[in-house]
Design a protein around this motif. Structure first.
Motif, PDB file in Angstrom:
ATOM      1  N   LEU A 371       0.950  -1.192  -0.106  1.00  0.00           N
ATOM      2  CA  LEU A 371       0.043   0.021   0.017  1.00  0.00           C
ATOM      3  C   LEU A 371       0.845   1.306   0.108  1.00  0.00           C
ATOM      4  CD1 LEU A 371      -2.619  -0.896   2.560  1.00  0.00           C
ATOM      5  CD2 LEU A 371      -3.051  -0.692   0.081  1.00  0.00           C
ATOM      6  N   LEU A 372       2.242   1.151   0.178  1.00  0.00           N
ATOM      7  CA  LEU A 372       3.093   2.279   0.526  1.00  0.00           C
ATOM      8  C   LEU A 372       3.292   2.877  -0.857  1.00  0.00           C
ATOM      9  CD1 LEU A 372       5.741   1.220   3.045  1.00  0.00           C
ATOM     10  CD2 LEU A 372       4.111   3.207   3.335  1.00  0.00           C
ATOM     11  N   THR A 373       3.486   2.035  -1.786  1.00  0.00           N
ATOM     12  CA  THR A 373       3.753   2.361  -3.363  1.00  0.00           C
ATOM     13  C   THR A 373       2.726   2.388  -3.905  1.00  0.00           C
ATOM     14  OG1 THR A 373       5.370   2.170  -5.391  1.00  0.00           O
ATOM     15  CG2 THR A 373       4.258   0.165  -4.024  1.00  0.00           C
ATOM     16  N   ARG A 374       1.460   2.009  -3.745  1.00  0.00           N
ATOM     17  CA  ARG A 374       0.162   1.969  -4.482  1.00  0.00           C
ATOM     18  C   ARG A 374      -0.398   3.341  -4.572  1.00  0.00           C
ATOM     19  NH1 ARG A 374      -3.710  -2.554  -3.465  1.00  0.00           N
ATOM     20  NH2 ARG A 374      -1.762  -3.472  -3.709  1.00  0.00           N
ATOM     21  N   PRO A 375      -0.605   4.058  -5.731  1.00  0.00           N
ATOM     22  CA  PRO A 375      -0.759   5.702  -5.788  1.00  0.00           C
ATOM     23  C   PRO A 375      -2.420   5.601  -5.501  1.00  0.00           C
ATOM     24  CG  PRO A 375      -0.795   4.835  -8.064  1.00  0.00           C
ATOM     25  CD  PRO A 375      -0.302   3.650  -7.069  1.00  0.00           C
ATOM     26  N   THR A 376      -2.859   6.752  -4.867  1.00  0.00           N
ATOM     27  CA  THR A 376      -4.294   6.888  -4.460  1.00  0.00           C
ATOM     28  C   THR A 376      -4.954   7.895  -5.163  1.00  0.00           C
ATOM     29  OG1 THR A 376      -3.766   8.832  -2.990  1.00  0.00           O
ATOM     30  CG2 THR A 376      -3.519   6.715  -2.032  1.00  0.00           C
ATOM     31  N   MET A 377      -6.385   7.786  -5.520  1.00  0.00           N
ATOM     32  CA  MET A 377      -6.881   8.731  -6.324  1.00  0.00           C
ATOM     33  C   MET A 377      -6.710  10.129  -6.006  1.00  0.00           C
ATOM     34  SD  MET A 377      -8.053   6.903  -8.685  1.00  0.00           S
ATOM     35  CE  MET A 377      -6.556   5.834  -8.247  1.00  0.00           C
ATOM     36  N   GLY A 378      -6.428  10.219  -4.518  1.00  0.00           N
ATOM     37  CA  GLY A 378      -6.156  11.886  -4.095  1.00  0.00           C
ATOM     38  C   GLY A 378      -5.300  12.268  -4.609  1.00  0.00           C
ATOM     39  N   GLU A 379      -4.100  11.379  -4.789  1.00  0.00           N
ATOM     40  CA  GLU A 379      -2.712  11.881  -5.263  1.00  0.00           C
ATOM     41  C   GLU A 379      -2.795  12.131  -6.470  1.00  0.00           C
ATOM     42  OE1 GLU A 379       1.800   9.945  -6.113  1.00  0.00           O
ATOM     43  OE2 GLU A 379       0.252   9.003  -4.689  1.00  0.00           O
ATOM     44  N   LEU A 380      -3.568  11.503  -7.535  1.00  0.00           N
ATOM     45  CA  LEU A 380      -3.743  11.851  -9.088  1.00  0.00           C
ATOM     46  C   LEU A 380      -4.624  13.111  -8.963  1.00  0.00           C
ATOM     47  CD1 LEU A 380      -3.935   8.158 -10.332  1.00  0.00           C
ATOM     48  CD2 LEU A 380      -1.974   9.751 -10.443  1.00  0.00           C
ATOM     49  N   LEU A 381      -5.602  13.089  -8.246  1.00  0.00           N
ATOM     50  CA  LEU A 381      -6.618  14.263  -8.434  1.00  0.00           C
ATOM     51  C   LEU A 381      -5.797  15.418  -8.149  1.00  0.00           C
ATOM     52  CD1 LEU A 381      -9.529  15.156  -9.017  1.00  0.00           C
ATOM     53  CD2 LEU A 381      -9.813  14.855  -6.395  1.00  0.00           C
ATOM     54  N   GLY A 382      -4.846  15.267  -7.068  1.00  0.00           N
ATOM     55  CA  GLY A 382      -4.338  16.707  -6.653  1.00  0.00           C
ATOM     56  C   GLY A 382      -3.045  17.251  -7.781  1.00  0.00           C
ATOM     57  N   ALA A 383      -2.591  15.979  -8.316  1.00  0.00           N
ATOM     58  CA  ALA A 383      -1.722  16.508  -9.553  1.00  0.00           C
ATOM     59  C   ALA A 383      -2.306  16.898 -10.674  1.00  0.00           C
ATOM     60  CB  ALA A 383      -0.860  15.106 -10.104  1.00  0.00           C
ATOM     61  N   GLY A 384      -3.334  16.685 -11.016  1.00  0.00           N
ATOM     62  CA  GLY A 384      -4.429  17.322 -12.016  1.00  0.00           C
ATOM     63  C   GLY A 384      -4.557  18.526 -11.711  1.00  0.00           C
ATOM     64  N   VAL A 385      -5.052  18.804 -10.217  1.00  0.00           N
ATOM     65  CA  VAL A 385      -5.470  20.348 -10.073  1.00  0.00           C
ATOM     66  C   VAL A 385      -4.220  21.255 -10.234  1.00  0.00           C
ATOM     67  CG1 VAL A 385      -6.297  21.636  -8.130  1.00  0.00           C
ATOM     68  CG2 VAL A 385      -7.332  19.579  -8.509  1.00  0.00           C
ATOM     69  N   VAL A 386      -3.140  20.583  -9.736  1.00  0.00           N
ATOM     70  CA  VAL A 386      -1.883  21.640  -9.680  1.00  0.00           C
ATOM     71  C   VAL A 386      -1.479  21.619 -11.178  1.00  0.00           C
ATOM     72  CG1 VAL A 386       0.745  21.390  -9.234  1.00  0.00           C
ATOM     73  CG2 VAL A 386      -0.997  20.633  -7.634  1.00  0.00           C
ATOM     74  N   ALA A 387      -1.596  20.972 -12.103  1.00  0.00           N
ATOM     75  CA  ALA A 387      -1.377  21.338 -13.445  1.00  0.00           C
ATOM     76  C   ALA A 387      -2.251  22.086 -14.165  1.00  0.00           C
ATOM     77  CB  ALA A 387      -1.197  19.828 -14.176  1.00  0.00           C
ATOM     78  N   GLY A 388      -3.589  21.718 -13.623  1.00  0.00           N
ATOM     79  CA  GLY A 388      -4.474  22.958 -14.327  1.00  0.00           C
ATOM     80  C   GLY A 388      -4.277  24.164 -13.739  1.00  0.00           C
ATOM     81  N   VAL A 389      -3.852  24.247 -12.473  1.00  0.00           N
ATOM     82  CA  VAL A 389      -3.575  25.795 -11.765  1.00  0.00           C
ATOM     83  C   VAL A 389      -2.500  26.496 -12.533  1.00  0.00           C
ATOM     84  CG1 VAL A 389      -3.081  27.101 -10.019  1.00  0.00           C
ATOM     85  CG2 VAL A 389      -4.895  25.315  -9.727  1.00  0.00           C
ATOM     86  N   PHE A 390      -1.446  25.497 -12.745  1.00  0.00           N
ATOM     87  CA  PHE A 390      -0.306  26.116 -13.786  1.00  0.00           C
ATOM     88  C   PHE A 390      -0.803  26.545 -15.037  1.00  0.00           C
ATOM     89  CE2 PHE A 390       3.286  25.208 -16.484  1.00  0.00           C
ATOM     90  CZ  PHE A 390       4.062  26.105 -15.907  1.00  0.00           C
ATOM     91  N   THR A 391      -1.635  25.657 -15.519  1.00  0.00           N
ATOM     92  CA  THR A 391      -2.097  26.056 -17.227  1.00  0.00           C
ATOM     93  C   THR A 391      -2.911  27.685 -16.941  1.00  0.00           C
ATOM     94  OG1 THR A 391      -2.363  23.688 -17.468  1.00  0.00           O
ATOM     95  CG2 THR A 391      -3.670  25.383 -18.827  1.00  0.00           C
ATOM     96  N   ALA A 392      -3.553  27.760 -15.950  1.00  0.00           N
ATOM     97  CA  ALA A 392      -4.203  28.951 -15.850  1.00  0.00           C
ATOM     98  C   ALA A 392      -3.428  30.090 -15.824  1.00  0.00           C
ATOM     99  CB  ALA A 392      -5.208  29.029 -14.737  1.00  0.00           C
ATOM    100  N   PRO A 456      -6.562   7.417 -14.670  1.00  0.00           N
ATOM    101  CA  PRO A 456      -6.862   8.508 -15.688  1.00  0.00           C
ATOM    102  C   PRO A 456      -7.783   9.387 -15.529  1.00  0.00           C
ATOM    103  CG  PRO A 456      -7.182   6.464 -16.823  1.00  0.00           C
ATOM    104  CD  PRO A 456      -6.739   6.182 -15.349  1.00  0.00           C
ATOM    105  N   ALA A 457      -9.082   8.891 -14.979  1.00  0.00           N
ATOM    106  CA  ALA A 457     -10.281   9.742 -14.643  1.00  0.00           C
ATOM    107  C   ALA A 457     -10.012  10.536 -13.792  1.00  0.00           C
ATOM    108  CB  ALA A 457     -11.573   8.903 -14.499  1.00  0.00           C
ATOM    109  N   ALA A 458      -9.174  10.137 -12.718  1.00  0.00           N
ATOM    110  CA  ALA A 458      -9.027  11.229 -11.411  1.00  0.00           C
ATOM    111  C   ALA A 458      -7.944  12.451 -12.027  1.00  0.00           C
ATOM    112  CB  ALA A 458      -8.249  10.521 -10.431  1.00  0.00           C
ATOM    113  N   LEU A 459      -6.839  11.963 -12.877  1.00  0.00           N
ATOM    114  CA  LEU A 459      -6.003  12.949 -13.122  1.00  0.00           C
ATOM    115  C   LEU A 459      -6.521  13.838 -14.257  1.00  0.00           C
ATOM    116  CD1 LEU A 459      -2.829  13.656 -13.191  1.00  0.00           C
ATOM    117  CD2 LEU A 459      -2.620  12.276 -15.289  1.00  0.00           C
ATOM    118  N   VAL A 460      -7.212  13.463 -15.235  1.00  0.00           N
ATOM    119  CA  VAL A 460      -8.021  14.376 -16.190  1.00  0.00           C
ATOM    120  C   VAL A 460      -9.039  15.356 -15.480  1.00  0.00           C
ATOM    121  CG1 VAL A 460      -9.480  14.309 -18.348  1.00  0.00           C
ATOM    122  CG2 VAL A 460      -7.545  12.950 -18.144  1.00  0.00           C
TER     123      VAL A 460
END
Length: 837
Positions: A371-392, A456-460
């Motif tokens: 479970l340590l190395t398995r990514p969470t949906m919150g991690e991918l969702l946060g990465a997508g939000v950060v990239a989106g804010v940077f895009t803005a 991919p759904a969480a990241l997008v």
């Protein structure tokens, strides 16, 4: 299930089984850096205009430029447009220099405060707490003493035991041990700068050395695990970046926003610029969202390092049951009794999102370290939000850089550059997350398909939400983004295309990871897959990004070709002309990038090369040689079909169409028969690629994405070579008319390279649905016709030598690289047009 020691350390029964699993701390730490950078970029860009001096200088410079009689904005078709654009950008350059200086100072302060907080953390830790505000330190130091003393007989045993634990965990040199005599708890704390590590031991923990040795060992090894995992630097840098973001970005932005609202704003802003300024309540709301994102990412870093230390300590304890029991006793939490349900739920949510992991989470990680190395949906969702804010904020930043470096306005090349940067981050995060998920999943039973759609759904989803935040905070969107005409309508237009691309990347990574996790040596397969994902899919994201910003229209909708004037009364000929001559803007832009063919080539070359030469002598898994040979034969058969059909096509056209239509070459706005003939040939090649993809997916069970791409690439290459033969038949039969017939094969390398790129890219539109259909048909056939059990019978060795297959792949890859190199001169002309705007 693998034991904790085997999973964390990578050793079992005295031999190396697999590389040790990472704890996910580094990836979350990088995500925190990106979140702080994205939030800081938005804040510094917006705060620049909230300072009266900056706003006065910026808009006064713009007003002076537009009053200059030399600067007009004539029609884009006139010769003076480019010169006027250059003069305007040059006149506005001082304002953007001032803005860039402001942003650079902001980031220097942000980095400086973060480093200062990190360097000062030993002082912070060794201060006593304020009585009224325990979270703040006082100027009085804590009463810490060196411990243990080897001269004291009672402490000598503890010193020897601590040295033994340091050697067991692998921490050398040993840290300096400090005793807090006033602390009655049974805890410890690792801190300190490099080469000056220290660990504070509470007095209550020292008593456990005699009473409960397991608890003493568990806590000490946990702190040593922080040192072994290099968590101390990341921990206090994390705290430093969080504090710096609030001190340098959040608080000044809030103060400037309130001051601007109370004072009525800058005095010299033109009336036309007022609608583009941020609305104060919504800007503060966005600032709160960015602060929350940074805070949550910071807490995820701190939780990950605690869990990693727990599991690492259990792996090096030597007796896992005793270590787990010790952690269970040491991590007891009092139950939350006497609370109302709403308050209890809020307390649980706050505890779950805090920077300390819950006891339940810690127990789960001890039971299943994967479970340590398995990514969470919150991690991918946060990465997508950060990239989106940077895009803005990236649109304004790129516009500033274009004016500073080249003295011109932003163009399509700037959009592609920003898209490649953002796409590289997103594809790298998604590829690494999917690989980690596959690496920690049991081969049987396989996870459901919905499991692979979640990342991919969480990241997008996170990216689209982050990129849409400016539409919520501004009265209207800045003109540089070209989204003011679309509003939120761009989400249903562009979102499904981005999600489809993310799903394609996920499918490819899952297939590659399943075949290489247990075959490749070390982590070279992981690095190769992630690098290939970035190189291959980041340009596609860049194309999506540039088309999304193209204007108010929907650039993702295919456009049918023109109907011919001569021959329009022939119904099937008109339909054929329109459907085979369709254009799709993403393919048009992608076709001019050098990564178009190279990226697709890497998607099949890298996994197949690693499967043919795994790097391990006793690699497990089925042999890929029979499947690869079958895929190449299918691709060769598809190419042969295209060549045969292209050779017969002139005779079919002569029998089906009158000579007037055949001999009509067309006009600038009217499609002639030679264009329709060429589009028909490309359509035949696409149909053949779809058939090849269907056959491969229906007949093989593993490595389908790589095998399909290799097969259709061979079909496209054969079709591009057969195009010269087909047009040789056209010239020999005089199909297009003309004074004389020429029975020669027109072989031009530039045209061959262009044909190969066109056939390959258009063939993807047919190969993707065909591959899905073939995979479904194959699964249905295998379900209805169960294969006999052949586990007891040895498989016959593959007859195809791996070096023969490797040679075929090298020849195919060399052809793709040569076509890319030959097409560069033509592409450079298009790039110059993109750069000039």
């Amino acid at each position: 299930m693998a034991t904790t020691r085997a999973v964390l350390s990578g050793w079992r029964d005295g031999r190396r089984t697999r590389p040790a699993l990472p704890g996910g701390t580094t990836s979350r730490f990088v995500l925190l850096i990106a979140a702080v950078a994205a939030g800081g970029l938005y804040v510094f860009l917006q705060a620049y205009f909230l300072v009266p001096r900056n706003a006065d200088y910026f808009f006064d410079t713009f007003s002076r430029c537009f009053r200059d009689p030399r600067i007009g904005l004539p029609d884009q078709s006139s010769q003076g447009f480019e010169e006027s654009q250059r003069l305007l950008a040059s006149c506005q350059q001082p304002a953007f220099v001032d803005q860039a200086r402001w942003i650079a100072i902001g980031f220097l302060l942000l980095g400086g405060v973060s480093i200062a907080c990190y360097l000062a953390h030993p002082w912070w830790v060794t201060r006593s707490r304020c009585e009224r505000f325990p979270a703040l330190p006082s100027l009085r130091p804590r009463r810490l003493s060196r411990f243990p003393s080897r001269e004291d007989p009672d402490e000598r045993e503890i010193a020897e035991y601590l040295d033994h634990l340091c050697r067991t965990v692998g921490v050398q040199p040993a840290p300096r041990w400090l005793l807090d005599p006033l602390a009655g708890t049974s805890n410890g704390l690792a801190f300190g700068l490099p080469r000056r590590r220290r660990v504070i031991i509470d007095a209550g923990l020292v008593k456990r050395f005699r009473d409960d040795r397991d608890v003493f060992r568990a806590v000490i090894v946990h702190e040593l695990a922080h040192l072994r995992n290099r968590d101390v630097d990341k921990t206090y840098l994390t705290f430093g970046m969080g504090w710096a973001f609030q001190a340098v970005a959040v608080l000044p932005f809030g103060a400037l926003t309130l001051h601007s609202a109370l004072s009525g704003g800058p005095s010299v802003i033109p009336a036309a610029a007022l609608p583009y300024l941020a609305d104060v309540p919504r800007a503060l709301g966005l600032m709160a969202v960015l602060t929350l994102v940074v805070h949550l990412v910071r807490n995820s870093v701190l939780r990950a390092r605690e869990l990693h230390a727990d599991a690492t300590a259990a792996a090096h304890s030597g007796h896992e049951a005793a270590a787990a029991a010790a952690f269970s006793r040491a991590l007891q939490e009092p139950p939350a009794t006497g609370r109302r349900p709403a308050r209890a739920a809020l307390a649980r949510l706050t505890l779950r999102l805090g920077y300390w992991p819950t006891t339940e989470t810690r127990h789960r990680v001890l039971g299943e370290p994967a479970l340590l190395t398995r990514p969470t949906m919150g991690e991918l969702l946060g990465a997508g939000v950060v990239a989106g804010v940077f895009t803005a904020s990236a649109d304004d930043l790129v516009g500033t850089l274009y004016r500073l470096l080249w003295g011109k306005l932003n163009t399509l090349s700037g959009d592609l550059a920003v898209g490649c940067t953002i796409g590289a981050g997103l594809t790298g995060v998604l590829a690494a997350a999917v690989w980690r998920t596959v690496a920690t999943s049991d081969p049987a039973p396989r996870p459901t398909r919905a499991t692979w759609l979640a990342p991919p759904a969480a990241l997008v989803g996170g990216y689209l939400a982050g990129a849409s935040l400016p539409l919520l905070t501004d009265r209207t969107e800045l003109p540089a983004t070209s989204l003011e005409f679309q509003g939120f309508a761009w989400l249903p237009r562009a979102g499904p295309v981005l999600l489809a691309g993310a799903v394609c990347l996920t499918v490819w990574v899952v297939s590659a990871a399943r075949g290489m996790v247990h075959r490749a040596r070390g982590r070279r397969a992981l690095y190769a897959v992630v690098a290939t994902s970035v190189v291959s899919f980041a340009p596609w994201f860049a194309v999506w990004y540039s088309v999304r910003r193209a204007g108010p229209g929907n650039g993702f909708q295919p456009v049918l070709g023109d109907a011919p004037d001569l021959g329009s009364s022939i119904g099937w000929y008109t339909v054929l002309s329109r459907w085979t001559g369709f254009t799709w803007e993403p393919l048009t832009v992608q076709g001019r990038l050098p990564s178009a063919l190279v990226g697709l080539m890497l998607l099949w070359l890298v996994p197949l090369a690693l499967l043919l030469f795994p790097g391990r002598r006793h690699a497990t898994g089925p042999d890929v040689r029979p499947q690869l040979g079958r895929a190449l034969l299918a691709g060769l058969a598809g190419g042969t079909f295209v060549i045969a059909a292209g050779t017969a096509l002139p005779f079919l056209a002569r029998a089906a169409l009158p000579p007037a239509v055949l001999h009509y070459s067309g006009a600038p706005r009217d499609t002639g028969f030679p264009t329709v003939y060429w589009h028909t040939y490309v359509a035949l090649a696409c149909v053949a690629q779809g058939a090849v993809a269907l056959v491969i997916c229906a007949t093989v069970r593993g490595h389908r994405p790589a095998l399909v791409l290799a097969g259709i690439s061979l079909t496209a290459l054969a079709a591009a070579l057969g195009r010269a033969l087909a047009f040789g038949v056209v010239g020999c039969t005089g199909l297009f008319g003309g004074p004389a017939r020429r029975c020669s094969v027109p072989f031009v390398p530039e045209i061959l390279a262009e044909d190969l790129r066109t056939i390959t890219l258009r063939g993807l539109l047919a190969a993707l649905p065909a591959a899905l259909s073939g995979a479904g048909a194959g699964a249905l056939a295998r379900r209805r016709t169960p294969t006999p059990r052949t586990a007891d019978r040895p498989r016959p060795p593959a007859r195809i030598h791996r070096w023969a297959l490797a040679a075929a792949l090298v020849v195919l890859a060399a052809a793709v690289l040569c076509a890319t190199a030959v097409a560069l001169p033509r592409d450079q002309y298009v790039w110059s047009l993109w750069f000039r705007g």
